[in-house]
Design a protein around this motif. Structure first.
Motif: not given
Ligand SMILES: [Fe+2]
Length: 144
Positions: A36-37, A43-44, A132-136
């Protein structure tokens, strides 16, 4: 479909974990199942999609190497271009042909969140995965 992620370099494999990571050569044990990556990234931060979903342009008329399946896949991260700052940037852009890993671009802070894959292929579909290092991780697909 199963998705496995390398815990060392972040590479994703669609299907089973490989014996060896095709990017960083780590062994299979370093892979973790993460089906579900992509959903988790959405979702985040739902509002982040516009800056993270890869925009793909396929150029079949590249012409650099005539007559040998020479195709350019040009990628830009985000309909609104993603920032490339030291604290927030795109760590890698991976390219897959028909679900099989082909190549990686690693932009650094200060360059554009974009790149071009020059492919030798008879494949039918290209998948681009960016991290992305913050948003996956986020992905997009296009026909070849
Ligand atoms: Fe981001």
């Amino acid at each position: 479909m199963n998705i496995h992620q390398c815990s060392v370099c972040g590479h994703l494999e669609f299907g089973n974990a490989p014996e060896q990571c095709p990017v960083c050569k780590s062994p299979k044990e370093k892979y973790q199942r993460s089906d579900r990556i992509f959903e988790e990234s959405h979702e985040k931060s739902k509002e982040a999609a516009v800056k993270h979903i890869p925009a793909i342009t396929v150029n079949k008329q590249c012409g650099l190497i005539p007559g040998q399946g020479c195709i350019d896949v040009i990628v830009r991260i985000g309909a609104t271009l993603h920032p490339m700052e030291a604290a927030h940037f795109i760590q890698f852009i991976d390219c897959y042909i028909d679900g099989k890993y082909a190549s990686r671009i690693m932009p650094t802070p200060g360059v554009f969140a974009a790149g071009c894959f020059h492919l030798k292929t008879a494949g039918t579909k290209v998948t681009i995965v960016e991290n992305c290092n913050i948003h996956g991780v986020w992905k997009a697909e296009a026909n070849l």
